[in-house]
Write an enzyme that holds these catalytic residues in place. Structure first.
Site, PDB file in Angstrom:
ATOM      1  N   SER A  51     112.916 190.823  30.837  1.00 10.93           N
ATOM      2  CA  SER A  51     112.745 192.051  31.635  1.00 10.93           C
ATOM      3  C   SER A  51     111.553 191.959  32.568  1.00 10.93           C
ATOM      4  O   SER A  51     111.403 192.773  33.470  1.00 10.93           O
ATOM      5  CB  SER A  51     112.596 193.257  30.708  1.00 10.93           C
ATOM      6  OG  SER A  51     111.474 193.099  29.859  1.00 10.93           O
TER       7      SER A  51
ATOM      8  N   TYR B 152      98.834 185.202  16.771  1.00 11.59           N
ATOM      9  CA  TYR B 152      99.604 184.696  17.906  1.00 11.59           C
ATOM     10  C   TYR B 152      99.544 183.159  17.932  1.00 11.59           C
ATOM     11  O   TYR B 152     100.575 182.497  18.082  1.00 11.59           O
ATOM     12  CB  TYR B 152      99.030 185.284  19.196  1.00 11.59           C
ATOM     13  CG  TYR B 152      99.694 184.811  20.462  1.00 11.59           C
ATOM     14  CD1 TYR B 152     100.948 185.299  20.838  1.00 11.59           C
ATOM     15  CD2 TYR B 152      99.068 183.880  21.304  1.00 11.59           C
ATOM     16  CE1 TYR B 152     101.554 184.871  22.009  1.00 11.59           C
ATOM     17  CE2 TYR B 152      99.667 183.452  22.474  1.00 11.59           C
ATOM     18  CZ  TYR B 152     100.908 183.949  22.827  1.00 11.59           C
ATOM     19  OH  TYR B 152     101.521 183.526  23.980  1.00 11.59           O
TER      20      TYR B 152
ATOM     21  N   ALA C  99      99.056 181.120  15.495  1.00  9.17           N
ATOM     22  CA  ALA C  99      99.840 180.576  14.376  1.00  9.17           C
ATOM     23  C   ALA C  99     101.332 180.597  14.701  1.00  9.17           C
ATOM     24  O   ALA C  99     102.065 179.637  14.411  1.00  9.17           O
ATOM     25  CB  ALA C  99      99.560 181.367  13.102  1.00  9.17           C
TER      26      ALA C  99
ATOM     27  N   LYS D 172     102.659 180.480  17.642  1.00  4.53           N
ATOM     28  CA  LYS D 172     102.962 179.535  18.725  1.00  4.53           C
ATOM     29  C   LYS D 172     102.885 178.081  18.237  1.00  4.53           C
ATOM     30  O   LYS D 172     103.544 177.198  18.776  1.00  4.53           O
ATOM     31  CB  LYS D 172     102.047 179.798  19.917  1.00  4.53           C
ATOM     32  CG  LYS D 172     102.339 181.139  20.602  1.00  4.53           C
ATOM     33  CD  LYS D 172     103.766 181.177  21.144  1.00  4.53           C
ATOM     34  CE  LYS D 172     104.170 182.476  21.756  1.00  4.53           C
ATOM     35  NZ  LYS D 172     105.535 182.461  22.314  1.00  4.53           N
TER      36      LYS D 172
HETATM   37  P1  NAP Z   1     105.264 189.741  28.843  1.00  6.91           P
HETATM   38  O1  NAP Z   1     105.037 189.962  30.292  1.00  6.91           O
HETATM   39  O2  NAP Z   1     104.494 190.541  27.862  1.00  6.91           O
HETATM   40  O3  NAP Z   1     106.834 189.886  28.546  1.00  6.91           O
HETATM   41  C1  NAP Z   1     107.305 189.787  27.234  1.00  6.91           C
HETATM   42  C2  NAP Z   1     108.805 189.911  27.227  1.00  6.91           C
HETATM   43  O4  NAP Z   1     109.225 189.790  25.859  1.00  6.91           O
HETATM   44  C3  NAP Z   1     109.309 191.233  27.744  1.00  6.91           C
HETATM   45  O5  NAP Z   1     110.447 191.024  28.519  1.00  6.91           O
HETATM   46  C4  NAP Z   1     109.656 192.017  26.476  1.00  6.91           C
HETATM   47  O6  NAP Z   1     110.786 192.880  26.646  1.00  6.91           O
HETATM   48  C5  NAP Z   1     110.094 190.870  25.569  1.00  6.91           C
HETATM   49  N1  NAP Z   1     110.044 191.232  24.159  1.00  6.91           N
HETATM   50  C6  NAP Z   1     108.968 191.582  23.406  1.00  6.91           C
HETATM   51  N2  NAP Z   1     109.355 191.858  22.154  1.00  6.91           N
HETATM   52  C7  NAP Z   1     110.696 191.672  22.105  1.00  6.91           C
HETATM   53  C8  NAP Z   1     111.662 191.796  21.084  1.00  6.91           C
HETATM   54  N3  NAP Z   1     111.335 192.159  19.840  1.00  6.91           N
HETATM   55  N4  NAP Z   1     112.952 191.509  21.386  1.00  6.91           N
HETATM   56  C9  NAP Z   1     113.312 191.132  22.630  1.00  6.91           C
HETATM   57  N5  NAP Z   1     112.440 191.013  23.645  1.00  6.91           N
HETATM   58  C10 NAP Z   1     111.136 191.289  23.375  1.00  6.91           C
HETATM   59  O7  NAP Z   1     104.986 188.220  28.435  1.00  6.91           O
HETATM   60  P2  NAP Z   1     104.929 186.875  29.311  1.00  6.91           P
HETATM   61  O8  NAP Z   1     103.516 186.650  29.678  1.00  6.91           O
HETATM   62  O9  NAP Z   1     105.980 186.834  30.337  1.00  6.91           O
HETATM   63  O10 NAP Z   1     105.237 185.829  28.143  1.00  6.91           O
HETATM   64  C11 NAP Z   1     106.490 185.215  27.988  1.00  6.91           C
HETATM   65  C12 NAP Z   1     106.342 184.072  27.006  1.00  6.91           C
HETATM   66  O11 NAP Z   1     105.335 183.166  27.456  1.00  6.91           O
HETATM   67  C13 NAP Z   1     105.920 184.496  25.605  1.00  6.91           C
HETATM   68  O12 NAP Z   1     106.553 183.669  24.652  1.00  6.91           O
HETATM   69  C14 NAP Z   1     104.434 184.229  25.602  1.00  6.91           C
HETATM   70  O13 NAP Z   1     103.933 184.034  24.306  1.00  6.91           O
HETATM   71  C15 NAP Z   1     104.375 182.967  26.436  1.00  6.91           C
HETATM   72  N6  NAP Z   1     103.065 182.704  27.032  1.00  6.91           N
HETATM   73  C16 NAP Z   1     102.500 183.581  27.918  1.00  6.91           C
HETATM   74  C17 NAP Z   1     101.271 183.264  28.459  1.00  6.91           C
HETATM   75  C18 NAP Z   1     100.566 184.172  29.439  1.00  6.91           C
HETATM   76  O14 NAP Z   1      99.373 183.923  29.743  1.00  6.91           O
HETATM   77  N7  NAP Z   1     101.197 185.190  29.980  1.00  6.91           N
HETATM   78  C19 NAP Z   1     100.605 182.076  28.103  1.00  6.91           C
HETATM   79  C20 NAP Z   1     101.235 181.229  27.199  1.00  6.91           C
HETATM   80  C21 NAP Z   1     102.460 181.543  26.671  1.00  6.91           C
HETATM   81  P3  NAP Z   1     110.764 194.488  26.591  1.00  6.91           P
HETATM   82  O15 NAP Z   1     109.670 194.953  27.519  1.00  6.91           O
HETATM   83  O16 NAP Z   1     112.126 194.848  27.052  1.00  6.91           O
HETATM   84  O17 NAP Z   1     110.501 194.889  25.179  1.00  6.91           O
END
Ligand code: NAP
Length: 244
Positions: free
Chosen positions: A11, A152, A154, A156
């Site tokens: 989303s 978090y 752990a 990952k």
């Molecule tokens: P984000 O902007 O917070 O988006 C998270 C997404 O996960 C949203 O679409 C949310 O959907 C969905 N979500 C959360 N809980 C859910 C559930 N129970 N079931 C289904 N969907 C769920 O995060 P992002 O930064 O894009 O991160 C995406 C991935 O990259 C994650 O795995 C994160 O750990 C990883 N990551 C991010 C960063 C960073 O700096 N941003 C760095 C390293 C790794 P809804 O809003 O619809 O609930």
């Protein structure tokens, strides 16, 4: 017809950028969301309006019955899932001693159980046709650990272990499983950080900036593509050099 893709947590942020990139490359895409219905439907509408094929589908990835229903819907509307991107996750910063057991369990339920459930739903079809690709999104904090993000980190780290083991198990069946471990990316996940925190993180990154969701999407796309046909069980790190 290009392979069908399901991206969890599509989303916004990295998941949305990933879904859009696959759509632009001609893949039918299922965009999973949990709470953010309208942004997911709007993204699917935009993709369809520009000649792509997309659908939005609700599921809390931590709930087995919702994940099963999501795959059933994707199968009905787009066909079997050939490429699974396990991206949905939650994160919260706090001292380890302030994390209660419920928060520990909930973070594992979304970040790790969610991957287990989605892989379980996706694999029978992939095994049957002897091909498929799974990309799990970890984090550089899963590689080196982050203070005040122990839970978090752990989860990952678990994602990396799952990726490596599953890659060995299903490689003989023609299925590749890889991991992307991003650095600090400019998304809502980091919206709670102050401008000073963000500046510090950028300065700690050899490329001197935060990453963009589209840059992570390109790493995911590469791993799913034929360019990566001999790559499995690996961790690709779009992190600007923060962790080398
Ligand atoms: P984000 O902007 O917070 O988006 C998270 C997404 O996960 C949203 O679409 C949310 O959907 C969905 N979500 C959360 N809980 C859910 C559930 N129970 N079931 C289904 N969907 C769920 O995060 P992002 O930064 O894009 O991160 C995406 C991935 O990259 C994650 O795995 C994160 O750990 C990883 N990551 C991010 C960063 C960073 O700096 N941003 C760095 C390293 C790794 P809804 O809003 O619809 O609930």
């Amino acid at each position: 017809m290009k392979e069908t893709v399901l991206v969890t947590g599509a989303s916004r942020g990295i998941g949305l950028a990933t879904a859009r990139l696959f759509a632009v490359k001609g893949h039918p895409v299922a965009l999973n969301y949990h709470h953010s219905r309208e942004p997911a439907f709007e993204a699917a509408r935009e993709i369809n309006a520009s000649g792509g094929m997309a659908m939005a589908v609700k599921a809390d990835v931590s709930r087995p019955e919702e994940v099963a229903a999501m795959f059933e819907t994707a199968r009905e509307q787009l066909g079997g899932v050939d490429i699974l991107v396990n991206n949905a996750a939650i994160a919260r910063q706090s001292l380890f001693t302030d994390v209660d057991y419920d928060e520990w369990r909930r973070t594992f339920a979304v970040n790790v159980d969610g991957m287990f459930l989605c892989c379980h739903e996706a694999l029978p079809y992939m095994l049957q046709k002897h091909s498929g690709s799974i990309i799990n999104i970890s984090s550089m904090w899963g590689q080196v650990g982050a203070s005040c993000e122990t839970v978090y980190s752990a989860t990952k780290a678990a994602v990396i272990g799952l990726t490596k083991a599953l890659a060995q198990e299903v490689g003989p069946s023609g299925i590749r499983v890889n991991c992307v471990a991003p650095g600090v990316i400019d998304t809502e996940m980091n919206a709670h950080l102050t401008p000073d925190d963000l500046r510090e993180l950028a300065e700690g990154t050899p490329l001197l900036r935060l990453g963009r969701p589209e840059e992570v999407a390109r790493a995911v796309y590469f791993l799913a593509s034929d360019e990566a046909s001999f790559i499995t069980g690996q961790v690709l790190c779009p992190n600007g050099g923060y962790v080398i």
